[in-house]
Design a protein around this motif. Structure first.
Motif, PDB file in Angstrom:
ATOM      1  N   ASP A  37     102.536  49.900  23.884  1.00 50.77           N
ATOM      2  CA  ASP A  37     103.985  50.251  23.665  1.00 50.77           C
ATOM      3  C   ASP A  37     104.988  50.340  22.495  1.00 50.77           C
ATOM      4  N   SER A  38     103.666  51.646  21.545  1.00 50.14           N
ATOM      5  CA  SER A  38     104.062  52.104  20.382  1.00 50.14           C
ATOM      6  C   SER A  38     105.140  53.205  20.442  1.00 50.14           C
ATOM      7  N   GLY A  39     105.168  54.002  21.443  1.00 50.63           N
ATOM      8  CA  GLY A  39     105.383  55.031  21.738  1.00 50.63           C
ATOM      9  C   GLY A  39     105.657  56.370  20.360  1.00 50.63           C
ATOM     10  N   LEU A  40     104.134  56.547  19.950  1.00 50.98           N
ATOM     11  CA  LEU A  40     103.882  57.158  18.323  1.00 50.98           C
ATOM     12  C   LEU A  40     104.089  58.810  19.226  1.00 50.98           C
ATOM     13  N   ILE A  43     100.286  63.346  18.508  1.00 46.02           N
ATOM     14  CA  ILE A  43      99.405  63.786  17.428  1.00 46.02           C
ATOM     15  C   ILE A  43      98.942  62.526  16.883  1.00 46.02           C
ATOM     16  N   ALA A  44      99.776  61.463  17.455  1.00 42.87           N
ATOM     17  CA  ALA A  44      99.737  60.734  15.911  1.00 42.87           C
ATOM     18  C   ALA A  44      98.528  59.918  16.888  1.00 42.87           C
ATOM     19  N   ASN A  45      98.964  59.824  18.196  1.00 43.70           N
ATOM     20  CA  ASN A  45      98.412  58.590  19.388  1.00 43.70           C
ATOM     21  C   ASN A  45      96.637  59.134  19.735  1.00 43.70           C
ATOM     22  N   ALA A  46      96.679  60.689  19.729  1.00 38.61           N
ATOM     23  CA  ALA A  46      95.385  61.481  19.780  1.00 38.61           C
ATOM     24  C   ALA A  46      94.774  60.681  19.083  1.00 38.61           C
ATOM     25  N   VAL A  47      94.426  61.098  18.269  1.00 37.85           N
ATOM     26  CA  VAL A  47      94.241  60.515  16.470  1.00 37.85           C
ATOM     27  C   VAL A  47      93.582  59.184  17.043  1.00 37.85           C
TER      28      VAL A  47
END
Lengths: 360, 364
Positions: A37-40, A43-47
């Motif tokens: 649900d975050s929708g980051l 890149i942040a999501n990947a890390v």
């Protein structure tokens, strides 16, 4: 660290045995929800995803191991192997073994899995024109793909062994193995490209025109020969695999054996057929089986190049199509089971090999 | 002896020549892609990529303006000889020169000679167009510009990373723990589970996809990273477990015994002793699994297909092929971006990759 199995201790153990699994499931479920649900930003999501994936699994093992360490010695010894093997067994059971059984069951059901139809789906696979075409093409893939890969692989391995630039040559031939079939599809689509009535920018047609021929739409021309143009892509990609393994096998043939034959006056052909082939026959067999299994499952190339049009469908693309376009779970499952049946001989060989090597 | 040697030398020359030709054939497809990805969109469609190499081509050295009243249906007089209109349309070669219409209506004729030349227009616009997700400008052949929406490969690149790295780490960790247990611990079911793993080595994943898809739909795992990690982990597990079992079971037995004597638990032995000792095997199989997942199309198509924002590169490219099959400037650049990581891994770690292949292939 001798633990007395007192009542208090037993209670504590019981509590922990419930708490650790529950906490693990809870924490990871929360993280999962957060990700969903975050929708980051990507890149942040990947890390974060990488961190969760790596540390998360380790922490699961760590916590369960810690839990088992709290048990009395005798129990510890009995339980610990299951902490180590458990996740693997669960994952394989849930996502490979059970699904295989369920697919087998679905293959005896109708399109939307509501009615038992017996062997009707299997009969259709061998009579329906679409499905029979897919089977025929898959056979073309297995025969031509495997023969060409193994043949070129062996040829190049032998040439490279005697050349002055072995390393470079092997790297060049091997390189296509690293890239995806999708990227390779783009590369070859460009080579086969056909523009009617214009300058040919596809390499193959440009060559044909340069020699005075008529440009062709290679991927849709005279069927079933267009399948061979798709198989060429597989050969381009997988020959490197065969070559690398043959090369290692050839190098393990003792040099004095070859030298002795040469002294006895054997020419290179005799050496090739009488010494090399028998010595590497085991490798030859295993590479051939690997490529056969690979060509049986071929999917990406066909999907990218033609999408299965122009009579180029194979079992795996037809499987996808039955499932997502025609919503026919019955046919889809049956095609998957056909693939499974095709690899059963290989499974048997592998198990025999395992037993012969001493098993456990 | 001397004769033999010269014969050998001759055959070596032949071997080198044949192999060089094969290598050339093998590398041309990739070179074509790479070159095309840097050519302007209009150029790609007008001339083959090999025209960037120096080659003999007709270049206009002079332009003749014929009298306005020249009748195109009559033989046309050029420098004392006559030609038909059709000839001049296709270009007619006289000695070293070629005559071809530049503009028929204005009666403008090109006189061309063969010169060495190469088309060397290169651009990075294709990459900008493919990587960006927003609007971008593209130069048209007539000098104008056109605005189009980017393909968002930049985002897919990161999605692919987020799928691939955990989908490599997770199965390798799980498989190594299991392989350790198979190699050094005794427990009921040990043999049967291992036999199942060996049987699963070549099972086509198609047999598992439909039921997993059903489970994922009911659990809400479709289109999520966690879902695709687990799927890739399960599909990779048999081979990785088998590979790691071979590596771990070959370690000397004394190692374990002395560690046990020192009071180490299995968990510490595993993480402090076994993992460091099997680094080469871990590296080989990691590269294998990494490339496998990075290059995968089928699994992501099925489990990520429903969510456009998590699409990986292979899906993005496949969509481009379907929707913009003639936009070679986009396709070539996108394909090359997706190849960058595998190629870097391949060239940097070739040794480990080959070792993994040797170990993994034998069992198919």
């Amino acid at each position: 660290m001798e633990l007395r199995a007192g009542k208090g201790n037993a209670l504590r153990l019981l509590l922990l045995s419930v708490l650790v699994p529950v906490l693990n499931i809870g924490v990871h479920w929360l993280i999962f929800l957060f990700f969903r649900d975050s929708g980051l930003p990507p890149i942040a999501n990947a890390v974060l995803a990488v961190l969760w994936g790596g540390l998360g699994i380790y922490s699961i093992y760590y916590s369960f191991n810690w839990l088992v360490e709290q048990y009395p010695d005798q129990w510890k010894r009995r339980l610990l192997p299951f902490v180590f093997v458990g996740p693997a067994a669960l994952l394989l059971g849930w996502l490979l073994v059970l699904p295989t059984v369920r697919t087998l069951y679905l293959s005896f059901m109708n399109a939307n899995s509501t009615e038992f139809v017996g062997f009707a789906n299997f009969a259709a696979v061998f009579t329906d024109r679409l499905l029979v075409t897919a089977l025929r093409n898959n056979l073309l893939w297995v025969v031509f793909g495997t023969l060409l890969c193994v043949g070129f692989g062996l040829l190049i391995a032998i040439l490279a062994d005697r050349s002055s630039f072995e390393r470079v040559a092997k790297a060049i031939i091997f390189m296509p193995m690293a890239i995806s079939f999708v990227a390779a599809g783009v590369i070859w689509k460009f080579i086969y490209y056909y523009q009617p009535e214009q300058e040919q920018i596809g390499l193959l047609n440009a060559i044909v025109v340069a020699f005075g021929g008529e440009p062709q739409a290679w991927l849709s021309m005279i069927q079933p020969w267009n399948n061979l143009f798709l198989i060429a892509i597989l050969v381009w990609m997988q020959t490197g695999f065969a070559m690398v393994i043959f090369s290692a096998a050839i190098k393990s043939i003792p040099e004095d054996m070859l030298e002795a034959a040469r002294v006895d006056g054997a020419n290179e052909w005799t050496i090739f057929f009488k010494i090399m082939i028998p010595t590497i026959s085991g490798t030859l067999l295993s590479v051939t089986t690997t490529i056969i299994v690979f060509t049986l499952k071929i999917f990406d190339v066909v999907m990218i190049m033609t999408g299965g049009q122009y009579e180029t469908d194979v079992v795996a693309t037809q499987f996808y199509r039955q499932l997502f376009m025609y919503q026919n779970t019955g046919y889809g499952s049956t095609l998957a089971i056909v693939l499974l049946i095709a690899v059963i001989p290989v499974i048997i060989v592998n198990l025999r090999q395992f037993r012969k090597e001493g098993g456990f | 002896m001397a004769k033999r040697r010269s014969k050998l030398k001759k055959s070596k020359w032949l071997v080198n020549a044949v192999l060089a030709v094969i290598c050339l054939v093998w590398s041309i497809p990739t070179i074509g892609l790479l070159v095309s990805s840097f050519r302007p969109a209009a150029d790609i469609l007008q001339s083959g990529w090999w025209n960037v190499l120096p080659h003999r081509e007709w270049q206009t050295v002079e332009q003749l303006t014929l009298p306005r009243d020249t009748d195109l249906r009559e033989p046309i007089d050029v420098k004392g000889q006559t030609y038909t209109d059709d000839q001049l349309r296709a270009g007619v070669t006289v000695g070293d020169e070629r005559y071809i219409w530049e503009n028929r209506r204005a009666r403008l004729l090109n006189v061309q000679e063969k010169h060495w030349g190469a088309i060397t227009n290169f651009t990075t616009q294709n990459y900008e167009a493919v990587l960006g997700g927003k609007e971008y400008k593209i130069a048209l052949p007539d000098g104008g510009t056109k605005t189009e929406k980017g393909s968002g490969m930049g985002q897919s690149f990161w999605n692919t990373m987020a799928v691939t790295v955990p989908a490599t780490v997770i199965p390798i960790l799980i498989a190594s723990f299991a392989a350790y247990a198979f190699a050094w611990l005794r427990f009921p079911g040990r043999r049967s589970i291992f036999v199942i793993i060996i049987a699963l080595l070549v099972v086509p994943i198609q047999v598992a996809l439909i039921p997993i898809l059903k489970d994922y739909t009911s659990l809400g795992l479709n289109g999520t990273y966690a879902g695709i990690w687990l799927a890739h982990a399960a599909f990779g597990l048999p081979l990785i477990t088998y590979f790691m079992y071979n590596a771990i079971s070959q370690l000397p037995k004394d190692l374990f015994e002395s560690a046990f004597m020192d009071g180490a638990t299995n968990f510490t032995i595993f993480s402090r002793l076994i993992l460091p000792l099997t680094v080469p095997a871990l590296a080989s199989i990691s590269i294998f699994q990494f490339l496998w997942v990075w290059n995968d199309y089928l699994v992501s198509l099925i489990f990520l297909g429903s969510q456009p924002e998590v699409q990986v590169m292979s899906m993005k490219i496949a969509n481009l092929v379907g929707s913009r099959g003639n936009d070679w400037h986009l396709l070539t650049a996108a394909a090359f971006i997706s190849m960058l990581t595998p190629l870097a891994v391949f060239f940097a770690l070739q040794k480990y990759f080959v070792r993994g292949l040797l170990g993994g292939s034998v069992k198919g």
